[in-house]
Design a protein around this motif. Sequence first.
Motif, PDB file in Angstrom:
ATOM      1  N   THR A 285       0.622  -1.149  -0.014  1.00 55.09           N
ATOM      2  CA  THR A 285       0.070   0.247   0.438  1.00 55.09           C
ATOM      3  C   THR A 285       0.865   1.093   0.484  1.00 55.09           C
ATOM      4  O   THR A 285       0.983   2.689  -0.341  1.00 55.09           O
ATOM      5  CB  THR A 285      -0.800  -0.048   1.415  1.00 55.09           C
TER       6      THR A 285
ATOM      7  N   LEU B 156       1.155   3.762  -2.672  1.00 55.87           N
ATOM      8  CA  LEU B 156       1.094   5.638  -2.545  1.00 55.87           C
ATOM      9  C   LEU B 156       1.708   6.170  -3.629  1.00 55.87           C
ATOM     10  O   LEU B 156       2.038   7.662  -3.583  1.00 55.87           O
ATOM     11  CB  LEU B 156       0.459   5.736  -1.627  1.00 55.87           C
TER      12      LEU B 156
ATOM     13  N   LYS C 147       0.165  10.034  -4.792  1.00 57.44           N
ATOM     14  CA  LYS C 147      -1.478  10.155  -2.837  1.00 57.44           C
ATOM     15  C   LYS C 147      -0.719  10.021  -2.193  1.00 57.44           C
ATOM     16  O   LYS C 147      -1.037  10.761  -1.331  1.00 57.44           O
ATOM     17  CB  LYS C 147      -1.744   9.477  -3.794  1.00 57.44           C
ATOM     18  N   ALA C 148       0.876   9.683  -2.033  1.00 58.22           N
ATOM     19  CA  ALA C 148       1.162   9.669  -0.621  1.00 58.22           C
ATOM     20  C   ALA C 148       1.671  11.010  -0.527  1.00 58.22           C
ATOM     21  O   ALA C 148       1.158  12.191   0.839  1.00 58.22           O
ATOM     22  CB  ALA C 148       2.417   9.223  -0.399  1.00 58.22           C
ATOM     23  N   LYS C 149       2.487  12.234  -1.083  1.00 58.40           N
ATOM     24  CA  LYS C 149       2.733  13.016  -0.741  1.00 58.40           C
ATOM     25  C   LYS C 149       0.896  13.996  -0.681  1.00 58.40           C
ATOM     26  O   LYS C 149       1.484  14.970   0.140  1.00 58.40           O
ATOM     27  CB  LYS C 149       3.342  13.276  -2.404  1.00 58.40           C
ATOM     28  N   GLU C 150      -0.043  13.985  -2.009  1.00 57.43           N
ATOM     29  CA  GLU C 150      -0.666  14.676  -1.583  1.00 57.43           C
ATOM     30  C   GLU C 150      -1.230  14.474  -0.053  1.00 57.43           C
ATOM     31  O   GLU C 150      -2.141  15.415   0.310  1.00 57.43           O
ATOM     32  CB  GLU C 150      -2.015  14.310  -2.728  1.00 57.43           C
ATOM     33  N   TRP C 151      -1.306  13.313   0.331  1.00 53.54           N
ATOM     34  CA  TRP C 151      -1.882  12.718   1.345  1.00 53.54           C
ATOM     35  C   TRP C 151      -0.939  13.603   2.774  1.00 53.54           C
ATOM     36  O   TRP C 151      -1.249  13.958   4.258  1.00 53.54           O
ATOM     37  CB  TRP C 151      -1.593  11.233   2.213  1.00 53.54           C
ATOM     38  N   ILE C 152      -0.025  13.777   2.583  1.00 57.91           N
ATOM     39  CA  ILE C 152       0.536  13.879   3.434  1.00 57.91           C
ATOM     40  C   ILE C 152       0.753  15.988   3.706  1.00 57.91           C
ATOM     41  O   ILE C 152       1.338  16.897   4.586  1.00 57.91           O
ATOM     42  CB  ILE C 152       2.766  14.181   3.528  1.00 57.91           C
ATOM     43  N   THR C 153       0.819  16.526   2.333  1.00 54.73           N
ATOM     44  CA  THR C 153       0.799  17.868   2.505  1.00 54.73           C
ATOM     45  C   THR C 153      -0.906  18.177   2.427  1.00 54.73           C
ATOM     46  O   THR C 153      -0.755  19.502   3.812  1.00 54.73           O
ATOM     47  CB  THR C 153       1.222  18.322   1.069  1.00 54.73           C
ATOM     48  N   SER C 154      -2.108  17.790   3.127  1.00 56.99           N
ATOM     49  CA  SER C 154      -3.360  17.565   3.365  1.00 56.99           C
ATOM     50  C   SER C 154      -2.802  17.986   4.594  1.00 56.99           C
ATOM     51  O   SER C 154      -4.366  18.690   5.163  1.00 56.99           O
ATOM     52  CB  SER C 154      -4.361  16.649   2.490  1.00 56.99           C
ATOM     53  N   PHE C 155      -2.431  17.436   5.482  1.00 54.59           N
ATOM     54  CA  PHE C 155      -1.785  17.514   6.730  1.00 54.59           C
ATOM     55  C   PHE C 155      -1.410  18.871   7.536  1.00 54.59           C
ATOM     56  O   PHE C 155      -1.504  19.361   8.103  1.00 54.59           O
ATOM     57  CB  PHE C 155      -0.850  16.610   7.435  1.00 54.59           C
TER      58      PHE C 155
ATOM     59  N   LYS D 132      -1.574  21.425   5.843  1.00 55.66           N
ATOM     60  CA  LYS D 132      -2.558  22.977   5.522  1.00 55.66           C
ATOM     61  C   LYS D 132      -3.331  23.283   6.131  1.00 55.66           C
ATOM     62  O   LYS D 132      -3.719  22.684   6.680  1.00 55.66           O
ATOM     63  CB  LYS D 132      -3.292  22.583   3.932  1.00 55.66           C
TER      64      LYS D 132
END
Length: 157
Positions: free
Chosen positions: A32, A36, A41-49, A51
Amino acid sequence: MEKEAQLPKKQNVPRLVLIAVILVALMIGGGTIGSLITTGKAKEWITSFNKKEVETILVPQAEFLVNLQSNDSSLDDFLKIEMSVETTGEENGTILTEKAAIVRDAIISVLRNKSTANIFDESEGVLVIKQEIILKINQSLGSEVASDLYITNIVMQ
């Protein structure tokens, strides 16, 4: 020795099952995480935290009553419009409020150059006049203060 013979031997099966479950969980988790990372998608997921919620503020503007450009000098075309300027953060809201005269002048300068023929021109489903006003406000204030514009009332004659 007889006591040792009477005790049942410890079974290694539960230990093997536990090791197998741990290995399967690690393989699934690794797969998994790997997918990612490769899809981004891992980068997007990390940056969403990372923001932060950006606070938007609407600064209502007083009503504008402006003469429009006319091809025929005998016609008196005018535009009555009310709008609110959206900005991010309280500091920018304060700037819009304190420099209301500059903002009004920027809006009027855009509106005065419009005619009845081009006031409702659209580009990509958005009124062109909105983008022009936002650009003019930001130019007049010297920074990116206005982020959006909402027209709350418009009458043209």
